[in-house]
Design a protein around this motif. Structure first.
Motif, PDB file in Angstrom:
ATOM      1  N   PHE A  66       0.857  -1.190   0.000  1.00 48.49           N
ATOM      2  CA  PHE A  66       0.000   0.000   0.000  1.00 48.49           C
ATOM      3  C   PHE A  66       0.894   1.242   0.000  1.00 48.49           C
ATOM      4  O   PHE A  66       2.077   1.159   0.299  1.00 48.49           O
ATOM      5  N   GLU A  67       0.292   2.384  -0.291  1.00 51.30           N
ATOM      6  CA  GLU A  67       1.083   3.620  -0.369  1.00 51.30           C
ATOM      7  C   GLU A  67       0.424   4.712   0.468  1.00 51.30           C
ATOM      8  O   GLU A  67      -0.078   5.705  -0.079  1.00 51.30           O
ATOM      9  N   TYR A  83       1.671   9.048   4.469  1.00 49.58           N
ATOM     10  CA  TYR A  83       2.355   9.374   5.729  1.00 49.58           C
ATOM     11  C   TYR A  83       3.141   8.194   6.290  1.00 49.58           C
ATOM     12  O   TYR A  83       3.695   8.271   7.387  1.00 49.58           O
ATOM     13  N   CYS A  84       3.213   7.065   5.570  1.00 50.34           N
ATOM     14  CA  CYS A  84       3.789   5.838   6.136  1.00 50.34           C
ATOM     15  C   CYS A  84       5.267   6.014   6.489  1.00 50.34           C
ATOM     16  O   CYS A  84       6.083   6.369   5.635  1.00 50.34           O
TER      17      CYS A  84
END
Ligand code: SF4
Length: 368
Positions: free
Chosen positions: A99-100, A103-104
């Motif tokens: 997933f993208e 804020y990761c």
């Protein structure tokens, strides 16, 4: 939600016979496999790609975790910044996520841009058992969703088929699987016996589409949560990161109403947006027009960029008031917040991490 299909799988021969490795290879019969006893050479070449992080995610490395398999959450070990902690343990079962989320924090690990699955499941279970045997706590929470989404690849790895039955036999420990996916297929065929909680990180739908790229929509997460409840799981929700866009009040009120009209969660957590300075620069580069880095933020004593304290308190007080209008029964806590914010927002701080841990699990501990 985007499903994950790697372009190549590297396998460390030391885990070739692991049930996790076998599950993954059976799930991707058409993907090329390369045996690799050392780290794949892509890690030394990643810099030649425009977006090494994106390119790295196309490669899956199945290997062994030689480090500490079960560890305390980072907040529990950071004493300097007066964080209030909840005695949470993290099982290090994988690294990175397809997933993208804009804020990761995993984007900061630019030297490790691969999807990594650790396949030494027997050692993981032994490590959990050893920790439980040595602990005096009656309600230890162990999660897997720190360095990866707990379930995003579960249909491929089959981890839950090992973890859920293991925890079903425990009396003093809960497993939390934290996700933004709908990969619950294996869960529906297992009996958690009250010891596994499936937790979704949630945000208003319009925020999910701007910031949680490639993940399941809010509606899809809610549908999956209903299926898990029906299959005997407790569910929980993390409103994290709370993002202060101009419409935040109405957006979060709708979200909380929607959740609490449909579920009685095991717990709710609230955590305002935070990130390291280096991450801010990475976000600007990878998602140049994204509004997440435009608000006013300060550097907090823990070194992270955070909203100014009055805004954080306003966010928490407002969201708590929405929750309490609906229910006073659901244990709610702030994730990675300071003693000062606890004091100024709710007028107290938990006496110890064990105190907060007992508060969080109070609803599941009673019913299990
Ligand atoms: S789901 Fe979690 S681990 Fe995956 S990109 Fe989003 S924040 Fe990162």
């Amino acid at each position: 939600m985007i499903s994950y299909v790697p372009k190549i799988i590297y396998v460390d021969p030391s885990v070739l016979n692991s049930p996790i490795t076998k599950h993954i290879l059976a799930s991707y019969p058409d993907i090329p496999v390369e045996m690799s006893a050392t780290q794949p050479k892509f890690l030394n070449e990643a810099d030649r790609f425009k977006d090494p992080l994106l390119e790295g995610k196309k490669r899956l490395w199945i290997t062994k975790n030689n480090g500490k398999l079960l560890k305390k959450c980072g907040a529990s070990t950071s004493r300097l910044s007066n964080m209030v902690c909840c005695n949470y343990y993290i099982l290090d079962f994988a690294f990175n996520c397809h997933f993208e989320c804009v804020y990761c924090f995993l984007q900061e690990y630019t030297n490790q841009p691969l999807m990594i699955v650790y396949a030494n499941i027997e050692e993981m279970l032994a490590s959990i058992q050893e920790t439980l045997d040595c602990s005096t706590s009656n309600h230890i929470r162990i999660g897997t969703g720190e360095m990866a989404d707990s379930l995003a690849l579960d249909h491929v790895t089959g981890f839950s088929k090992h973890l859920v039955p293991f925890f079903a036999k425990q009396k003093r420990a809960f497993l939390e699987l934290k996700t933004k996916s709908t990969e619950i297929g294996h869960l529906l065929n297992l009996d958690p016996k009250g010891q596994t909680v499936i937790a979704w990180s949630v945000n208003p739908e319009s925020y999910v589409s701007q910031f949680d790229l490639k993940t399941a929509s809010l509606e899809e997460r809610i549908l999956a949560a209903h299926q898990c409840v029906k299959a005997g799981y407790k569910v929980a929700f993390h409103l994290d990161p709370i993002i202060a866009l101009p419409d935040w009040k109405g957006a979060y009120q709708d979200l909380i109403d929607q959740l609490l009209d449909q579920f009685e969660p095991a717990w709710l957590s609230l955590g305002a947006l935070r990130f390291n300075k280096t991450l801010k620069n990475i976000i600007r580069k990878r998602f140049p027009r994204n509004p997440i880095v435009t608000g006013e933020m300060i550097t907090a004593p823990d070194g992270k960029k955070r909203y100014v304290r009055p805004l954080r308190q306003d966010l928490y007080q407002t969201l708590l008031s929405y929750i309490q209008r609906k229910t006073k029964k659901v244990p709610t806590y702030f994730c990675m917040e300071t003693e000062t914010v606890w004091q100024k927002t709710v007028g107290y701080q938990p006496a110890s991490e064990q105190d907060l841990e007992a508060h969080i699990v109070s609803s599941v501990a009673l019913s299990s």
